[in-house]
Write an enzyme that holds these catalytic residues in place. Sequence first.
Site, short mmCIF file in Angstrom:
data_model
loop_
_atom_site.label_atom_id
_atom_site.label_comp_id
_atom_site.label_asym_id
_atom_site.label_seq_id
_atom_site.Cartn_x
_atom_site.Cartn_y
_atom_site.Cartn_z
N HIS A 59 0.82 -1.17 0.26
CA HIS A 59 0.26 0.19 -0.19
C HIS A 59 0.98 1.35 -0.40
CE1 HIS A 59 -3.11 -2.30 2.66
NE2 HIS A 59 -3.79 -2.56 1.31
N LYS A 71 -15.79 -7.34 5.41
CA LYS A 71 -14.49 -7.18 6.24
C LYS A 71 -14.90 -7.33 6.84
CE LYS A 71 -10.97 -6.29 2.46
NZ LYS A 71 -9.71 -5.65 1.97
N ARG A 75 -2.38 -5.46 -8.26
CA ARG A 75 -1.27 -7.32 -7.64
C ARG A 75 -1.49 -8.19 -8.80
NH1 ARG A 75 -3.76 -8.35 -1.72
NH2 ARG A 75 -5.83 -8.61 -3.54
N SER A 91 -3.33 -7.16 2.92
CA SER A 91 -3.84 -7.06 4.81
C SER A 91 -3.73 -8.59 4.87
CB SER A 91 -4.46 -6.15 4.21
OG SER A 91 -3.48 -4.96 4.13
#
Length: 167
Positions: free
Chosen positions: A17, A41, A90, A128
Site C-alpha cells: 500500500h 470485511k 497485484r 492485509s
Amino acid sequence: MKIAIYPGSFDPVTSGHLNIIRRAANIFDKLIVCVMVNAGKHTMFTLEERAELIRTVTADIPNVEVDCSGELLAEYARGRGSCVIVKGLRAGSDFENEFQMAMINHKINPDLDTMFLTAEHQYMYMSSSTVKELAAYDVDLSDFLPAQIIPEVKKRVSTIYQGGNRK
C-alpha cells in the site's frame, strides 16, 4: 490542483500500500488516502486506528492527506473535488473486480476516472489478510509492513489471535 483518492480498507496498511501511496503522490498535487468502510470485511483495527497508522507511515509525504469515509466512493470523490481514483493491482484477478468498480463509479460520477498502478514485483503477493495471518504466527513482518507500525500490529494481533486462530 489535481486531487486523487486512494481508497481501501488498509487493515493494516502494508508496504505494498505504501508503495502505491508514494508513487501516486509523485503523480498528483494531492493524494487523499481514504480508509473506507467495507461491510464484507471483519477488521482488526477501527477506521480511525487504520487512518492513524497510515498517518504514521506517510508523515514524510507532504501532499498526502488521510481521511475516513463510510460514503459511496463516487460521491466522496465528488465532495472532495477529485476526478481520479487510484487503485493498486497485484494480479489479473484484481483487474476484473477493480475494472467493474471503476465502471460503476464512472456511471455514478461521470467526471471520475480510475487509474490503475501495478504492484511492484516484491508486493504482488501481499495483502492485509495475508499479513494478519502471518502476524498471528509471529512471523517476521519487516518485509510486509512499514517498520513504524509493526509493534502496533503485533500488539493487536496478540490480543485477537492465538496460534493462527481467533481467540
